[in-house]
Design an enzyme around this catalytic site. Structure first.
Site, PDB file in Angstrom:
ATOM      1  N   SER A 111       0.846  -1.190   0.000  1.00 33.34           N
ATOM      2  CA  SER A 111       0.000   0.000   0.000  1.00 33.34           C
ATOM      3  C   SER A 111       0.888   1.249   0.000  1.00 33.34           C
ATOM      4  O   SER A 111       1.698   1.426  -0.903  1.00 33.34           O
ATOM      5  CB  SER A 111      -0.978  -0.052   1.169  1.00 33.34           C
ATOM      6  OG  SER A 111      -2.006   0.896   1.027  1.00 33.34           O
TER       7      SER A 111
ATOM      8  N   GLU B 137      -9.026  -4.808  -3.940  1.00 35.92           N
ATOM      9  CA  GLU B 137      -8.522  -3.744  -3.091  1.00 35.92           C
ATOM     10  C   GLU B 137      -9.626  -3.155  -2.211  1.00 35.92           C
ATOM     11  O   GLU B 137     -10.118  -3.820  -1.329  1.00 35.92           O
ATOM     12  CB  GLU B 137      -7.846  -2.665  -3.946  1.00 35.92           C
ATOM     13  CG  GLU B 137      -6.615  -3.175  -4.718  1.00 35.92           C
ATOM     14  CD  GLU B 137      -5.398  -3.468  -3.873  1.00 35.92           C
ATOM     15  OE1 GLU B 137      -5.436  -3.255  -2.639  1.00 35.92           O
ATOM     16  OE2 GLU B 137      -4.375  -3.930  -4.431  1.00 35.92           O
TER      17      GLU B 137
ATOM     18  N   HIS C 215      -8.023  -5.352  -0.037  1.00 33.98           N
ATOM     19  CA  HIS C 215      -6.780  -4.719   0.361  1.00 33.98           C
ATOM     20  C   HIS C 215      -6.205  -5.382   1.611  1.00 33.98           C
ATOM     21  O   HIS C 215      -6.920  -5.625   2.585  1.00 33.98           O
ATOM     22  CB  HIS C 215      -7.068  -3.239   0.633  1.00 33.98           C
ATOM     23  CG  HIS C 215      -5.857  -2.357   0.662  1.00 33.98           C
ATOM     24  ND1 HIS C 215      -4.999  -2.218  -0.402  1.00 33.98           N
ATOM     25  CD2 HIS C 215      -5.371  -1.537   1.637  1.00 33.98           C
ATOM     26  CE1 HIS C 215      -4.057  -1.358  -0.105  1.00 33.98           C
ATOM     27  NE2 HIS C 215      -4.246  -0.941   1.139  1.00 33.98           N
TER      28      HIS C 215
END
Length: 442
Positions: free
Chosen positions: A184, A298, A355
């Site tokens: 990330s 995500e 995510h």
């Protein structure tokens, strides 16, 4: 059985713990505490420890306030000012082992290097030394302020890499075989540093999980700081923000940002990032092999899973997946190579390939705290073994088994966890591994 362990390093004597075949040295300061006059300046290298340093517990974290009330990754906040620290997990009797330096995520505003998901025990089992780095966040790390250097959080990482170069041999690591990796915001930091002329020689390989081109425009950052200053009743300057505690700043940043994805982050226009990341990738880092990818969903969640991954319509595509072909295109002339992957296993707990859920697989820590809540009761151990083996092989210097990417339509990619899953059509530059025939799906 846990016993005391110690190393003699250029930084001084460091005391940690040995648990079976794994050595842990936690919370080792690599810079002076960023407090007082040092709060908003470039990091200052820590001097040699005058006495044995106790590295048996996690160091202080820059995060005081998590980005959300509930986070997928367990992200403990540890109090204290000595936040520029790192942790080393190494195999017992390791010598000249490859090194993985890990940068945590959190939108450049939060996140914790003390997460149990970042424990390097499985890497140590496989002969890899893991270093997890803490750096300054939010206003302290990334706010563009007059009269102080920009990109202070990235400068922290550069100094940490220097510490690794100078000290990691004492822990059994090879300073000439360092892979910089992150997820990330951490993955975005990897791409930013890979694009920077300031990082030459500091790492030899790079891995970006769910990273992107997350630089924040100056007008966006300064506009946010104006609003933050109004909210705090201080001028949006170094002296103004210095009146606020770290916790107060982080709390109001969290409340003010609302649904804005990026409000503070890497800043373009200084010696660390003189040009945008995509342009920098075309000019620098060509000698560094790069592995990068994203999860299938995500932040978009389960509603998109069945045939609704329309190219360019999702935050997943615009923030994360689109960076994959753009990076490969920028590096098309790199002799070192670029390889893509896509993580497609849908967690029963989140109903998607969302995510962060790929991290326990890459780290092979499916028994870590918080994994069941994020992955369900029975995540596939075979998938973790496969993904972890691919990452270990890359860190060791092996070339991935699938073809290199060049940023063109139909680039091959390694798919993990969901063979035959629908992918976004690759008509707007959105990464689509199926067009080229994804290899060896797991």
């Amino acid at each position: 059985m846990t016993t005391t362990d110690r190393v003699q390093a250029p930084a001084g004597t460091i005391v940690g713990r040995r648990d079976g075949r794994v050595r842990r040295f936690l919370g080792i300061p690599y810079a002076e505490p960023p407090v007082g006059e040092r709060r908003f300046v470039a990091p200052i290298r820590r001097g040699r420890f005058p006495r044995p340093y106790d590295a048996t517990g996690h160091g202080a974290t820059a995060q005081v306030v998590p980005l959300f009330d509930t986070t997928t990754i367990p992200e403990p906040s540890v109090p204290g000012d000595d936040v520029l620290n790192l942790s080393v997990v190494a195999p017992v009797d390791g010598e000249d082992c490859p090194v993985l330096v890990w940068v945590h995520g959190g939108g450049f505003l939060a996140g914790s290097p003390a997460s149990p998901w970042y424990d390097g025990r499985s890497f140590a089992r496989d002969g890899v030394v893991t270093v997890t780095v803490g750096h300054r966040l939010g206003v302290e790390g990334f706010a563009p302020l007059d009269d102080v250097p920009a990109n202070r959080g990235l400068r922290d990482l550069l100094l940490a890499l220097d510490w690794v170069r100078d000290n990691i041999a004492a822990f059994g690591g090879d300073p000439g075989r360092v892979t910089l990796a992150g997820q990330s915001a951490g993955g975005a930091a990897v791409l930013a540093l890979l694009s920077s002329p300031a990082t030459a020689g500091r790492f030899q390989r790079a891995v970006s999980l769910s990273g992107g081109f997350f630089e924040v425009a100056e007008d966006t950052a300064r506009g946010f700081l104006e609003r933050l200053g109004d909210r705090l009743a201080v001028p949006p300057t170094r002296d103004g923000f210095a009146r606020c505690t770290r916790g107060r700043l982080q709390w109001h940043v969290r409340e003010l940002r609302a649904d804005e994805a990026l409000v503070l982050g890497p800043y373009v226009g200084d010696d660390v990032l003189p040009v945008p990341v995509a342009d920098g990738l075309a000019a620098h880092g060509h000698a560094v092999p790069l592995l990068l990818g994203a999860t299938g969903d995500e932040f978009d969640g389960p509603a998109t899973l069945e045939g609704a991954r329309t190219a360019g319509t999702r935050r997943t595509d615009t923030l994360f997946r689109a960076a994959c072909p753009r990076t490969a295109a920028a590096r098309r002339h790199s002799p070192a190579g670029t390889w893509l992957y896509s993580f497609e296993w849908p967690s029963p707990a989140t109903s998607g390939a969302t995510h962060c859920i790929d991290i326990p697989f890459f780290y092979d820590v499916l028994d870590a705290p918080g994994v069941t809540e994020a992955l369900g009761a029975d995540p596939p151990a075979a998938l973790a073994a496969s993904m972890h083996a691919d990452l270990v092989g890359f860190v060791r210097g092996e070339e991935p088994a699938w073809a290199r990417a060049t940023g063109t339509l139909g680039d091959p990619a390694r798919t993990y966890g969901r063979p035959g899953a629908p992918f976004a059509a690759d008509t707007t530059g959105v990464f689509d591994p199926v067009v080229g025939g994804a290899v060896e799906a797991c």
